[in-house]
Design an enzyme around this catalytic site. Structure first.
Site, PDB file in Angstrom:
ATOM      1  N   GLU A  69      67.297  32.567   8.862  1.00 45.14           N
ATOM      2  CA  GLU A  69      67.024  31.132   8.936  1.00 45.14           C
ATOM      3  C   GLU A  69      67.143  30.097   9.349  1.00 45.14           C
ATOM      4  OE1 GLU A  69      65.062  31.575   4.302  1.00 45.14           O
ATOM      5  OE2 GLU A  69      67.371  30.871   3.784  1.00 45.14           O
ATOM      6  N   ASP A 114      71.152  34.200   5.627  1.00 47.16           N
ATOM      7  CA  ASP A 114      70.398  32.807   4.466  1.00 47.16           C
ATOM      8  C   ASP A 114      71.021  31.590   4.666  1.00 47.16           C
ATOM      9  OD1 ASP A 114      68.533  32.608   2.247  1.00 47.16           O
ATOM     10  OD2 ASP A 114      70.940  31.694   1.559  1.00 47.16           O
TER      11      ASP A 114
END
Ligand code: CA
Length: 656
Positions: A372, A343
C-alpha cells in the site's frame, strides 16, 4: 550459492551499519544470531539491548502461567548485545527476556526474534525446526513466475475461507482447512482449495498469518474474529489457526503443510506483512528491550502515528531495517513463501524497501512484492524518503496498489454513495484509461482528468496492482448495492461483471478479493476487521446462486492467462501497443497489438460501456474481428455486424 548470498547480504549490511553508526547513538549488531541458536548440545541466546544495565533470561516448562524453572543473568557482549549459553538439550522449553533500564526492571517479554511461541505469543519456545517440516518438504517447489504481470492474486482470510457451515470443510477456520480437497457446498459445488484451483488464480494472498495479538488463543471456541493487522511476534504463525496453540511446533508444521499443498496445486502464497507498527506500543517486545528505539517519535517525544494504530516503526534505523530484512528472508527460506504484501508500505523508507527487494529477488527471482503506497496518518519521516505511491518509480520491483482504477471503477471508498465508471458515473473515462495502462505513461491519457494521480507513477506495468476491491471497505457487491440502490439486481450484476472485466483485461498485476467471483457481500459492513463470522465468512451458497458470475470470472482469468497482450511487461510496450479510440462519454474502446508479444491474437479490441443505456459504435472498426466476449458473456467466435454495447457491458474482439 544461497549461503554465499546470505554472507554477501550480511557483509553489505555490516558495511551499511558502520556508516549508519555515525548517525545513531549506539552500535547496531551486525551478526546473524539474534534470538536463539539451538542444537541438542546447547542453546545460545542473544538479544540486542544496548541501553540495558542488566538482562535476564527466564526458562519455563509451560507456555503461560507458573513459576520460571530458572532465571539466568545474560552477559554483556559485543555491539550492544547480551548473551547466555546453556549446555544441554532444552528442546520444548519456553523462555522470555527482561532488562533493567535506568535502574528499573522492565516487563518480561517473548524473544522478538522468536521462531516459535506458545499460547498467545507470551513466551518463545525452543524447537527443532527440522522436526516441523511436513513429509516431502525437501521436495517442495514454488510455481514459477516469469513476469509479475502474469500474477493473478486472490486475497483471502484463512478463517473466512472455511468457517461457514456450508463450506463442507472439516477443519474450519484452520490452516489445515485449506489443505482439504474434494470439499463441496450443499449443492455439490467445489469449495476451499478446490475452488481456488478451479478459479485459476495464480497467487493466494493470505491476510496476516504471523502471530497477531487480538484473538485469544487460549479459548478458540469463543466467538472472536480479527483480520490480524496487529503484529505480536513477526517470525512465527498465528496460533488460533493451528490445531494446538500451546505447542509452538504445531502452528509451524500446519502452516508449512498449507504452503506445500498450495504449491502442489500450482498456487503461490503471498504473505501479508505488517512491519509498519506493532500491536503493543510501550509494552511491545521491541520497546521493552530497547525503549524508544524501534519507533519514530515526534519532536515532543511522543510515538509518531502514521499507522493510526498508536505507533509507527522506524525502518530507516539500522536495527529495525535489519529486523525486517532478516524476517522476510526467514519466511522465504524456512516457509517457502512466494511474495509479500506490505501493509501501509508508505510508512517504510524507500531505501529499506529496495534493500529488501534486492535480497529477496536474489534468493527467489520470481518473488512477488507489492504494498500500500500510503499511510493512515502523518509521519515524521519526509514524504520524499517513504515508499509512497507517488514515489513508486523509485521502488525496484515492488508494486503499489492503484486506488486510481479501484475507485475509478466503483467510486470513492470514502463516500459510500459515490459511483464509478462501472455504475454509470460521468467523467471517469481517464481514470479507467490510467488503470488500463497500469499507471504507465501513455500519450492518449489526459492526466488532468484522472481522479487521484495527475501524472503516471509506474516505471513498468509490474509496478501496479490493478484492482477494484480488497478486504478493506465495502465489497464490490455491497458498494454497488449502496451506491446504485435504484438499479435492479440484474443491472448490478452487469455492473459487477463489467468491473471485473476491466480489472482482468487491464495491464498490471490483477488482484481479486475472495468471493468477488460470486458476489460476496459483508451485509454492508465496510470495516469488518473485528466483525463476527456472520459478516466475514465466505457463504458458499453464493457460489450456487451466482454460478454464472463465477463462470464468467473463471473465463476472464483463462482469457488473461492465454493472451500475453493483457500482460505486457514494459512501459514501452504499453505506450506502443495500446491505442485508445475516440469514444462518446461513458464508453471506452481500445485496440491492443498482440504481435510484438507473440500473442496468438494479432489484434484485440476491448470495449466498455459504463452507461445505463445501450450504445452503438460505428461498425467499420470491427471488420474482420471475431467475438470472444459479447455484453458480459463469453461466446464462441463469430463476427459482429454492428458494435452494440448493452448497458454496463464489456465486449472483447480479436483478429488472428
Ligand atoms: Ca496470536
Amino acid at each position: 550459492m544461497k549461503l554465499l548470498f546470505i554472507l554477501m547480504v550480511l557483509c553489505a549490511f555490516a558495511f551499511y551499519c558502520r556508516a549508519q553508526n555515525k548517525k545513531e547513538s549506539f552500535l547496531p549488531y551486525t551478526g546473524s544470531d539474534l534470538g536463539l541458536t539451538w542444537s541438542p548440545k546447547q542453546s545460545i541466546f542473544r538479544i540486542w539491548a544496548p541501553t540495558a544495565s542488566k538482562a535476564q533470561l527466564k526458562l519455563y516448562s509451560q507456555s503461560f502461567g507458573g513459576e520460571p524453572l530458572q532465571t539466568i543473568g545474560l552477559t554483556k557482549s559485543k555491539q550492544g548485545t547480551w548473551t547466555a549459553t546453556l549446555p544441554g538439550n532444552y528442546l520444548g522449553t519456553y523462555y522470555t527476556f527482561r532488562i533493567e533500564y535506568k535502574g528499573q526492571w522492565l516487563n518480561e517479554v517473548a524473544d522478538p526474534y522468536a521462531k516459535a511461541v506458545g499460547t498467545n505469543g507470551k513466551r518463545a519456545m525452543i524447537v527443532d525446526l527440522k522436526k516441523t517440516n511436513p513429509k516431502g518438504w525437501e521436495n517442495d517447489h514454488s510455481p514459477q513466475l516469469k513476469s509479475p504481470t502474469d500474477a493473478i492474486i486472490y486475497e483471502l482470510h484463512i478463517r473466512d475461507a472455511s468457517i461457514a457451515a456450508n463450506s463442507g470443510i472439516i477443519n474450519k477456520g484452520k490452516f489445515t482447512g485449506l489443505t482439504e480437497t474434494g470439499t463441496k457446498n450443499n449443492e455439490n459445488f467445489s469449495t476451499g482449495l478446490d475452488h481456488l484451483t478451479q478459479l485459476g488464480v495464480t497467487h493466494i494472498h493470505l491476510l496476516p498469518f504471523f502471530d497477531y495479538n487480538s484473538v485469544d488463543e487460549s479459548d478458540t471456541l469463543k466467538a472472536q474474529y480479527n483480520w490480524g493487522y496487529d503484529p505480536l511476534n513477526y517470525n512465527t504463525p498465528e496460533g488460533s489457526y493451528a490445531s494446538n496453540t500451546t505447542d509452538g511446533n504445531v502452528r509451524i508444521k500446519e502452516f508449512k503443510q498449507l504452503i506445500k499443498t498450495f504449491h502442489e496445486n500450482g498456487l503461490s502464497v503471498v504473505m501479508d506483512a505488517v512491519y509498519n507498527h506493532t500491536a503493543l506500543t510501550g509494552e511491545s517486545n521491541f520497546n521493552q528491550l530497547v525503549p524508544g528505539y524501534y519507533y519514530r517519535q515526534t519532536k515532543d517525544g511522543k510515538f509518531s502515528n502514521a499507522t493510526a494504530c498508536g505507533n509507527e516503526t522506524a525502518s530507516e534505523k539500522a536495527m529495525m531495517r535489519k529486523f525486517m530484512l532478516e524476517s522476510v528472508l526467514y519466511w522465504v527460506n524456512e516457509y517457502h513463501v512466494d511474495g509479500f504484501r506490505f501493509d501501509l508500505m508508505g510508512v517504510h523508507d524507500i531505501e529499506t524497501m529496495n534493500i529488501i527487494s534486492a535480497a529477496l529477488h536474489k534468493i527467489k527471482p520470481g518473488i512477488l512484492l507489492y504494498g500500500e503506497g500510503w499511510t493512515a496518518g502523518a509521519s515524521t519521516l519526509p514524504d520524499s524518503l517513504r515508499a509512497l505511491k507517488k514515489n513508486a518509480a523509485k521502488l525496484n520491483a515492488i508494486a503499489v496498489f492503484s486506488d486510481d482504477i479501484r475507485d475509478g471503477i466503483k467510486g470513492s471508498v470514502f463516500d459510500a454513495a459515490d459511483k464509478g465508471f462501472a455504475s454509470g458515473k460521468d467523467g471517469m473515462e481517464e481514470s479507467i484509461k490510467f488503470g488500463i495502462a497500469a499507471a504507465c505513461k501513455h500519450p492518449q491519457i489526459d492526466y488532468s482528468k484522472v481522479n487521484y494521480s495527475k501524472a503516471p507513477y509506474a516505471k513498468e506495468p509490474g509496478s501496479t496492482i490493478t484492482y477494484t476491491e480488497c478486504h478493506d471497505n465495502n465489497t464490490l457487491w455491497d458498494k454497488l448495492s449502496i451506491s446504485a440502490a435504484t438499479a435492479t439486481v440484474k443491472e448490478r450484476i452487469e455492473m459487477h461483471k463489467l468491473a471485473l472485466s476491466i480489472v482482468l483485461t487491464s495491464q498490471g498485476i490483477s488482484f481479486l478479493h475472495a468471493g468477488t467471483e460470486f458476489l460476496r457481500n459483508k451485509k454492508g459492513i465496510e470495516n469488518s476487521f473485528a466483525s463476527p463470522d456472520s459478516i466475514n465468512a465466505i457463504d458458499w451458497s453464493l457460489k450456487t446462486k451466482n454460478i454464472a458470475v463465477f463462470t464468467y470470472v473463471q473465463q476472464l482469468i483463462q482469457l488473461r492467462k492465454a493472451h500475453p497482450a493483457f500482460r505486457l511487461q514494459t512501459a514501452a510496450q504499453i505506450k506502443d501497443n495500446i491505442l485508445f479510440f475516440d469514444t462518446p462519454p461513458g464508453i471506452i474502446g481500445y485496440q491492443l497489438n498482440g504481435v510484438t508479444v507473440k500473442d496468438s491474437w494479432k489484434e484485440i479490441q476491448v470495449w466498455f460501456n459504463g452507461n445505463g443505456e445501450e450504445k452503438e459504435i460505428p461498425a467499420l472498426k470491427i471488420n474482420g474481428f471475431k467475438t470472444v466476449i459479447v455484453n458480459n458473456i463469453f461466446v464462441t467466435s463469430s463476427s459482429l455486424e454492428k458494435l452494440i454495447l448493452k448497458p454496463y457491458s464489456c465486449i472483447v474482439l480479436y483478429k488472428e
